[in-house]
Design a protein around this motif. Structure first.
Motif, mmCIF file in Angstrom:
data_model
loop_
_atom_site.group_PDB
_atom_site.id
_atom_site.type_symbol
_atom_site.label_atom_id
_atom_site.label_comp_id
_atom_site.label_asym_id
_atom_site.label_seq_id
_atom_site.Cartn_x
_atom_site.Cartn_y
_atom_site.Cartn_z
ATOM 1 N N HIS A 26 0.769 -1.194 0.035
ATOM 2 C CA HIS A 26 0.024 -0.091 0.043
ATOM 3 C C HIS A 26 0.754 1.286 0.094
ATOM 4 O O HIS A 26 0.259 2.431 -0.396
ATOM 5 C CB HIS A 26 -0.977 0.194 1.125
ATOM 6 N N ASP A 27 1.994 1.272 0.500
ATOM 7 C CA ASP A 27 3.088 2.402 0.103
ATOM 8 C C ASP A 27 3.904 2.430 -1.095
ATOM 9 O O ASP A 27 4.701 3.336 -0.903
ATOM 10 C CB ASP A 27 4.081 1.877 1.500
ATOM 11 N N GLN A 28 3.629 1.772 -2.019
ATOM 12 C CA GLN A 28 4.621 1.553 -3.355
ATOM 13 C C GLN A 28 3.844 1.822 -4.498
ATOM 14 O O GLN A 28 2.589 1.485 -4.512
ATOM 15 C CB GLN A 28 5.202 0.385 -3.188
ATOM 16 N N GLY A 29 4.417 2.309 -5.453
ATOM 17 C CA GLY A 29 4.049 2.358 -6.841
ATOM 18 C C GLY A 29 3.800 0.724 -7.242
ATOM 19 O O GLY A 29 4.449 -0.084 -6.773
ATOM 20 N N ARG A 30 3.156 0.537 -8.348
ATOM 21 C CA ARG A 30 2.663 -0.763 -8.884
ATOM 22 C C ARG A 30 4.184 -1.148 -9.589
ATOM 23 O O ARG A 30 4.728 -0.647 -10.224
ATOM 24 C CB ARG A 30 1.879 -0.711 -9.864
ATOM 25 N N SER A 31 4.220 -2.709 -9.490
ATOM 26 C CA SER A 31 5.625 -3.304 -9.601
ATOM 27 C C SER A 31 5.830 -3.239 -11.315
ATOM 28 O O SER A 31 6.753 -3.183 -11.764
ATOM 29 C CB SER A 31 5.614 -4.551 -9.269
ATOM 30 N N ILE A 32 4.657 -3.513 -12.116
ATOM 31 C CA ILE A 32 4.749 -3.303 -13.508
ATOM 32 C C ILE A 32 5.348 -1.986 -14.219
ATOM 33 O O ILE A 32 6.283 -1.923 -14.983
ATOM 34 C CB ILE A 32 3.405 -3.699 -14.232
ATOM 35 N N SER A 33 4.772 -0.924 -13.523
ATOM 36 C CA SER A 33 5.192 0.458 -13.840
ATOM 37 C C SER A 33 6.686 0.698 -13.343
ATOM 38 O O SER A 33 7.524 1.390 -13.946
ATOM 39 C CB SER A 33 4.273 1.234 -13.347
ATOM 40 N N ARG A 34 7.074 0.232 -12.181
ATOM 41 C CA ARG A 34 8.261 0.443 -11.576
ATOM 42 C C ARG A 34 9.404 -0.508 -12.055
ATOM 43 O O ARG A 34 10.467 0.123 -12.368
ATOM 44 C CB ARG A 34 8.282 0.221 -10.069
ATOM 45 N N TYR A 35 9.330 -1.670 -12.299
ATOM 46 C CA TYR A 35 10.386 -2.398 -12.688
ATOM 47 C C TYR A 35 10.190 -2.986 -14.188
ATOM 48 O O TYR A 35 11.437 -3.627 -14.621
ATOM 49 C CB TYR A 35 10.182 -3.761 -11.745
ATOM 50 N N THR A 36 9.164 -2.885 -14.892
ATOM 51 C CA THR A 36 9.208 -3.363 -16.097
ATOM 52 C C THR A 36 8.473 -2.215 -17.176
ATOM 53 O O THR A 36 8.933 -1.190 -17.148
ATOM 54 C CB THR A 36 8.373 -4.762 -16.243
ATOM 55 N N SER A 37 7.431 -2.721 -17.858
ATOM 56 C CA SER A 37 6.798 -1.872 -18.894
ATOM 57 C C SER A 37 5.378 -1.695 -18.591
ATOM 58 O O SER A 37 4.703 -2.961 -18.688
ATOM 59 C CB SER A 37 7.362 -1.824 -20.106
ATOM 60 N N ASP A 38 4.526 -0.669 -18.710
ATOM 61 C CA ASP A 38 3.120 -0.667 -18.424
ATOM 62 C C ASP A 38 2.714 -0.003 -19.685
ATOM 63 O O ASP A 38 1.503 0.228 -19.659
ATOM 64 C CB ASP A 38 2.677 0.085 -17.358
ATOM 65 N N SER A 39 3.281 -0.406 -20.889
ATOM 66 C CA SER A 39 2.957 0.146 -21.913
ATOM 67 C C SER A 39 1.798 -0.803 -22.596
ATOM 68 O O SER A 39 1.794 -1.854 -22.038
ATOM 69 C CB SER A 39 3.976 0.132 -23.003
ATOM 70 N N GLN A 40 0.971 -0.510 -23.400
ATOM 71 C CA GLN A 40 -0.055 -1.033 -24.107
ATOM 72 C C GLN A 40 0.453 -2.610 -24.409
ATOM 73 O O GLN A 40 -0.031 -3.537 -24.133
ATOM 74 C CB GLN A 40 -0.732 -0.587 -25.204
ATOM 75 N N GLU A 41 1.488 -2.443 -25.174
ATOM 76 C CA GLU A 41 2.227 -3.741 -25.794
ATOM 77 C C GLU A 41 2.841 -4.555 -24.798
ATOM 78 O O GLU A 41 2.889 -5.850 -25.095
ATOM 79 C CB GLU A 41 3.152 -2.986 -26.725
#
Length: 570
Positions: A344-359
């Motif tokens: 609850h205290d952190q950004g989402r892992s997909i956005s932080r460590y990988t790519s949250d692009s549509q692709e």
């Protein structure tokens, strides 16, 4: 490591964190609640969850989303009642799962009856239940706080009280005064009101908030000046891992937990503690204090040393080094660890460590699931992680953010820089990556209005992509992030000797594109697995480790063609 016959239940467990305000609204008031959680217990059972961790649902003014507790023995009315909690406990346990609650005992709300008494006069019997200090004065007579310490939520850690003309300590918001753990009477009251009350209701343990901050350095000296542009300085060295902290934790076990005839779990939140030897002081089974801790190295990636919301670029070998460090931590010790990358205290892992692009976001979510489910330790999953929820859009302005920490920091920097556009653009970029708001927006259940979270406008803005990222849609898609998480959790349990308890070995740890590691059964060494994660958007040619890993049999992959290969036996 413990032998098979002596392993406690919580080592094998898959735990799921619920943030009550944002999980599910049952009555259409725009706020999540306990009946809403109750309505989704079967969903969690189907996911493969063993333990549900419910973040603070206690009565609270909600200055810090329930981490400012005004009554530990009651429930925040919009969430429900104590009876609702009793029904939730029964529902969870009747399905073979367990339930833990947050234990927030470094501080209370300033609305708690204890603090109301404490601030009423210097002679009140509860005066010493909190940390009070007289002011200092500058040469010109200006009143100053007792120290130059900076709060986690910006500004001073001290708040002046006009009635008694003294300052009280608050490491977080001014509405969250710190309890004085040096007072034995205070500790006894804490144990009765916060721990025994809920253990007697049948819960299975606690996640312990900021567990290493109860014992402060009593000299109360100024922190060194590391930020010359600020009146107040980072000072966690003065309150984290203090001189009596281990004594206090042993006392909790001896005086409270050991009185119960069931195996209880205590998961500590342990910030500012990167030294494995110091972590082992908390979790070594020979010195009963905590079952395990959340060590923050992995979620601290991208944060500057002195300012959480000053984002800094990082490289994959840094990430891999953190994972290896805490996987190796357990070897040859009697400690245990956690596997997590969201809360609850952190950004989402997909956005932080990988790519949250549509692709790439779907494959990113699957890859992180494969990675996390392959790590030794107790696995923790945060709500929405299992469907690949991502950070709030870059287009959102500060007016769409709700979190006190984020908003206070933005306002502080705006004041310090005289609203410098370049600086505020950088702050918004940092918040979009790191802000707690990213994890606190409503859970996305379906594509109906408000993402199926509520029938009315929610307390926090719903993600713009909720129609594309939601539970209902993914339950119908065998190639979804959700279905992959279900599969990986099942696989983790099936091969727990390797995946939950296995010894870790990293390969080509300086490679900035891929993360390849091996796991092997620590007792026999005969069962082994190789995990391959591609952190780029392009195909990568990799060389699998040979030697004792020998020929590998394909088991699971995050791409659809990999699934097809498996089904054809290739």
């Amino acid at each position: 490591m413990a032998t098979k016959s002596t392993r406690p239940w919580w080592k094998d467990a898959v735990c799921y964190q619920i943030y009550p305000a944002s999980f599910k609204d049952s009555n259409g008031d725009g706020l999540g609640d306990i009946p809403g959680i109750l309505s989704k217990v079967d969903y969690l059972k189907d996911l493969g969850v063993d333990v549900i961790w419910v973040s603070p649902m206690f009565d609270s003014p909600q200055v810090d989303m329930g981490y400012d507790i005004s009554n530990y023995e009651s429930v925040y009315p919009p969430y429900g009642t104590v009876k609702d909690m009793e029904e939730l406990i029964d529902a969870v346990q009747s399905r073979g799962m367990k339930i833990i609650l947050d234990l927030v005992i470094n501080h209370t709300s300033d609305q708690h009856a204890w603090f109301q008494e404490s601030r009423s006069s210097k002679t009140n019997l509860k005066r010493d239940w909190y940390v009070w200090k007289p002011p200092r004065h500058a040469p010109d007579g200006t009143r100053l706080p007792p120290t130059n310490w900076r709060s986690y939520f910006s500004g001073s850690t001290w708040e002046y009280d006009d009635l008694t003309r003294e300052y009280y300590l608050h490491l977080f918001a001014k509405e969250q005064p710190d309890l004085n753990w040096e007072n034995e009477e205070t500790r006894k009251a804490i144990y009765n009101s916060t721990i025994r009350f809920w253990l007697d209701k049948g819960i299975d343990g606690f996640r312990v908030d900021v567990v290493n901050m109860y014992s402060k350095e009593l000299s109360f000296k100024d922190a060194p000046i590391t930020d010359p542009n600020s009146e107040f300085q980072p000072a966690w060295e003065n309150w984290a891992n203090g001189p009596r902290i281990h004594e206090f934790l042993r006392e909790i076990n001896r005086e409270v937990l050991d009185k119960y005839d069931r195996d209880l779990v205590m998961v500590g939140e342990l910030p500012h503690t990167s030294d494995p030897k110091k972590v082992l002081d908390y979790v070594g089974s020979g010195d009963k204090q905590l079952s395990m801790v959340f060590q923050f190295d992995i979620v601290d990636l991208g944060q500057s040393k002195d300012e959480k919301y000053h984002f800094q670029e990082w490289k994959l070998p840094q990430f891999k080094g953190v994972v290896e460090k805490w996987q190796k931590f357990m070897e040859g010790s009697d400690g245990w660890t956690t596997a997590f990358c969201e809360n609850h205290d952190q950004g989402r892992s997909i956005s932080r460590y990988t790519s949250d692009s549509q692709e790439h976001r779907v494959h990113s979510g699957k890859m992180l699931s494969l990675l996390m489910c392959s790590l030794t330790g107790t696995l923790f999953v945060y709500q929405g992680q299992e469907i690949g929820m991502i950070n709030v859009p870059k287009s959102w302005g500060i007016d769409s953010y709700q979190d006190i920490e984020s908003v206070n920091f933005y306002n502080t920097m705006a004041k310090q820089t005289n609203n410098d556009p370049a600086e505020l653009e950088y702050i918004m970029k940092s918040l979009q990556i790191l802000s707690r708001d990213n994890a606190r927006i409503p859970m996305q259940w379906d594509s109906s209005e408000h993402a199926g979270f509520s029938s009315k406008k929610p307390w926090a803005r719903v993600h713009d992509l909720y129609k594309e990222i939601n539970v209902q849609q993914q339950q119908k898609d065998k190639n979804s992030v959700l279905e992959f998480w279900k599969r990986m959790i099942k696989l983790r349990k099936e091969f727990k000797e390797v995946l939950v308890y296995g010894e870790f070995e990293g390969f080509k740890m300086d490679d900035e594109r891929t993360f390849i590691f091996g796991k092997k059964d620590p007792e026999t060494g005969t069962k082994r697995a190789v995990v391959v994660c591609n952190f780029t958007g392009e195909d990568q040619e990799i060389e699998l480790p040979g030697g004792e890993y020998g020929r590998v049999k394909f088991l699971v992959g995050s791409y659809e063609d990999a699934e097809e290969k498996e089904s054809r036996g290739r």
